[in-house]
Scaffold this active site. Structure first.
Site, PDB file in Angstrom:
ATOM      1  CB  SER A  41      -0.703  -0.145   1.434  1.00  0.00           C
ATOM      2  OG  SER A  41      -2.414   1.056   0.895  1.00  0.00           O
ATOM      3  CG  ASP A  60      -5.775  -2.685  -4.108  1.00  0.00           C
ATOM      4  OD1 ASP A  60      -7.279  -1.650  -3.970  1.00  0.00           O
ATOM      5  OD2 ASP A  60      -4.903  -2.639  -3.926  1.00  0.00           O
ATOM      6  CG  HIS A  74      -5.515  -2.745  -0.196  1.00  0.00           C
ATOM      7  ND1 HIS A  74      -4.947  -2.120  -1.536  1.00  0.00           N
ATOM      8  CD2 HIS A  74      -4.691  -1.722   0.704  1.00  0.00           C
ATOM      9  CE1 HIS A  74      -3.288  -1.354  -1.286  1.00  0.00           C
ATOM     10  NE2 HIS A  74      -3.368  -1.248   0.257  1.00  0.00           N
TER      11      HIS A  74
END
Length: 728
Positions: free
Chosen positions: A579, A665, A697
């Protein structure tokens, strides 16, 4: 050289959770004999995962849920256990392979979800009865204190944003989208959850009334909200619930959720956060809300930020909830707000605690009104607070406490605890707010003891170093099992996500420091600028400065470790992260001055201009970047942010990189990972792309999880354990 877990042991592991619902078996922990004392991906996925739990009204028993995973079947199985409040007499209640979840008490009987319906059973798992009959539509529930009503969470079709397909084209797959927030996290928004209230009788659960009947809003809130976002008053007459009553573009740029009070008898609703007739100020949707009218001092009294997770006090006079001050800022400091129902007065109780309040519960003690978990200096511990706003720390462990709730006797707290070297277990806390040093804690469950007893653990140490702006920065050092200080070890710089998620003592089934250490790596995990637990100034510094101080912090930590820890091999260092951590890796790939020999980026942002319009929650990009990339009057922070996007420095990349991404995602789209991989290969840099068509994600499926770990360590071992000369 020690052998890792063999496939013989793996075969024993995967058989612990059959998935044939017709098979009547004893499902749960098996006596697994590992053939190594080092944790492997297969061993990690063999562990049971404790999640929700509930104490009986009399405080004598605790029911809890455990998930087991079959790598072979690529499925999970969730079962229920019961134990006495002191941890004795643990017994499994689930007797077949049907998932049983969400334990809750209805008098002296245990309620739970099975096949989308509410069932009850006695505390030994017998006398099972199905209460609801909704064709499997129940997704969550909460009984009223008097047991006469229940909240049911169910999904309804929603076509305000994505139009319903024409009835004469039932096999068409196209979606006609008319506004923003048509996707959230990992799915297209074609349904929303609503809470319903139904009566409970000896015959079962009756017809249900939609609390939000006719309203196009969700409750609980996407993407992670659950039944904790609603609560019953002690007299069972009212329900407090969380809701963001916005749709489309207004929803996508705002974090403004409120707490509402619903009168069950009168079927009326009032907003506890805002005055009647309140109207949102007009805003520019292409700019940060930080300096717009919605966040002026005059409007902050109207709670324009996140307000969620209400809990009534035991006497019914107050409601407490988590409250963020500002609109558009998802990482604002989480405070505890206490609302007095008789007067409407709101008090923010934790102003002296300059960090986030996470889980919390009301107290029955005279010395404290609430208990909560909060992060400070890289650990989540338990605190108490009284009416004067005095915060006292009750625990001081190098570990993280997660959820917590009062035991029915009003004298004890049940809490979940984990660390870098311990998976989650349940503990019983006896708080003492007057004398915090006399607070005691007792471990109740040992879910994975049979595995951990066979494993060697590494050590976790903390170090402090001066950042380039003269501040003190904490970083964790995680050492391998059987550590030998006279040897040199390959070393990983861990880059945290968020960007404002703490590097605390978390236990992860993917980014797991114990398994990284077991593979022979030292891990350096900095609590860089932008993380909570070191004061608001430290935490908020990162907004508008993604490539400045926090990147200096990464390099400061790894340079300090390499200079002062003689066992670190500075010629075999890599950087990894997901991320925002993946973004960090992509940026460091063009700015590391040959410190690192390889990189791994998972679900990272690569091109911030593309990211601005690709992500589904637009408030995030607005707050962090300040401006849309097309605005001609951008702030200096916005210009700096776009000018320093990692994709602009690919010409400086010189090091092998593994890119990982999930195609579901919708927070950071898979095109970001694909673009980074394609750019590396176009430049002739060694690179791999691990793409998951069915993951978001995160990586949630067992076989995908194993593939993730194998690919991760194969890549690291290739570049950091073998003496390979890399062509730069």
């Amino acid at each position: 050289m020690r052998k890792t877990l063999t496939m013989v042991a793996v075969a024993a592991i995967v058989c612990c959770c059959p998935v044939n619902a017709q098979e009547k078996v004893n499902i749960g922990k098996n006596n697994i004999t590992l053939q190594s004392d080092l944790l492997t991906p297969e061993g990690l996925w063999a562990m049971g995962r404790i999640s929700s739990y509930a104490a009986s009204p009399d405080g004598r028993q605790i029911a809890y849920q455990v998930g087991y995973y079959s790598v072979k079947e690529n499925k999970s199985h969730h079962v229920l256990y019961m134990m006495n409040a002191d941890g004795t007499n643990q017994r499994q209640l689930t007797s077949d392979a049907e998932n049983e979840t969400d334990p809750a008490w209805l008098g002296q009987r245990l309620a739970f979800l099975r096949g989308g319906e509410i069932w009850t059973m006695d505390s030994n798992g017998g006398d099972r009865r199905q209460l609801s009959h909704t064709d499997g539509q129940v997704e969550g529930f909460k009984f009223s204190p008097d047991g006469r009503r229940v909240i049911l969470i169910k999904s309804l079709p929603f076509h305000d944003i994505i139009k319903e397909r024409p009835s004469d084209l039932p096999k068409s797959t196209g979606r006609l989208v008319t506004d923003l927030m048509y996707r959230h996290w990992d799915h297209y928004v074609e349904s929303i959850q609503h809470p319903f209230v139904a009566s409970v009788t000896t015959e079962g659960i009756g017809s249900a009334t939609d609390i939000l009947d006719g309203e196009p809003y969700e409750c609980p809130m996407e993407p992670f909200g659950g039944i904790e976002q609603l609560d019953w008053s002690p007299d069972s007459k009212n329900i407090a619930y969380t809701c963001r009553k916005k749709t489309g573009r207004a929803y996508s740029i705002s974090t403004d959720s409120d707490i509402y009070l619903y009168d069950v008898e009168q079927k009326t609703t009032r907003n506890l956060c805002k005055p009647e007739g309140y109207q949102d100020p007009e805003v520019d949707a292409t700019k940060t809300l930080r300096d717009q009218a919605v966040n002026t001092p005059d409007n902050l009294k109207n709670n324009p930020g996140y307000d969620q997770n209400p809990q009534f006090s035991p006497d019914g006079k107050y409601i407490a909830w988590q409250s963020m001050a500002r609109d558009g800022y998802e990482a604002d400091r989480n405070r505890l707000c206490v609302y007095e129902l008789a007067t409407g007065v709101k008090r923010y109780m934790t102003e002296s605690f300059d960090s986030d309040v996470d889980a919390f519960c009301w107290s029955d003690s005279k010395d404290a009104i609430l208990y909560f978990t909060g992060v400070w200096h890289g650990t989540y511990n338990i605190y108490s607070i009284n009416w004067k706003g005095e915060v006292k720390q009750l625990t001081d462990y190098q570990a993280d406490f997660g959820s917590l709730q009062m035991l029915g006797d009003g004298k004890h707290i049940i809490a979940e605890r984990h660390s870098y070297m311990e998976a989650a277990d349940l503990y019983l806390l006896t708080p003492n707010s007057k004398h915090p040093d006399k607070t005691t804690i007792q471990q109740l469950t040992t879910e994975n003891k049979h595995i951990f007893d066979q494993l060697a653990k590494g050590k976790v140490e903390k170090r402090w170093v001066k950042s380039t702006d003269g501040k003190d920065m904490l970083y964790w050092v995680i050492l391998p099992p059987h550590f030998d200080a006279t040897k040199k070890y390959p070393t990983l710089l861990f880059c945290e996500g968020g960007p404002q998620s703490p590097v605390s003592q978390f236990w992860s089934y993917r980014w797991n420091f114990m398994i990284m250490a077991a593979h022979g790596y030292v891990i350096i995990a900095p609590n860089r600028h932008g993380l909570p637990g070191f004061g608001s100034e430290w935490c908020e510094q990162i907004s508008g400065d993604w490539t400045g101080q926090c990147m200096n912090d990464y390099l400061t930590a790894i340079d300090d470790a390499a200079a002062h820890l003689p066992y670190i091999d500075r010629d075999r260092m890599g950087a990894v992260g997901a991320s925002f951590g993946g973004f960090s890796v992509y940026y460091l790939a063009g700015h590391h001055d040959k410190r690192f020999k390889c990189f791994i980026a998972h679900d990272g942002a690569f091109n911030l201009e593309a990211m601005y319009t690709e992500t589904e929650e637009n408030w995030f990009s607005n707050w962090e970047y300040d401006d849309a990339y097309w605005n001609k009057d951008q702030t200096s922070n916005a210009r700096k942010t776009y000018a320093n996007s990692p994709h602009r420095f690919v010409d400086q990349w010189d090091t092998p990189i593994l890119c990982i991404h999930g195609e579901k995602d919708y927070r950071i789209n898979a095109t970001q990972g694909m673009s980074a991989f394609n750019a590396a290969r176009m430049r002739g840099i060694e690179a791999q792309l691990l793409i998951f068509p069915d993951e978001n994600h995160w990586v949630l499926k067992p076989q995908n999880g194993i593939l993730w770990q194998r690919t991760y360590f194969d890549w690291l071992d290739r570049w950091l354990k073998k003496k390979i000369k890399i062509k730069n």
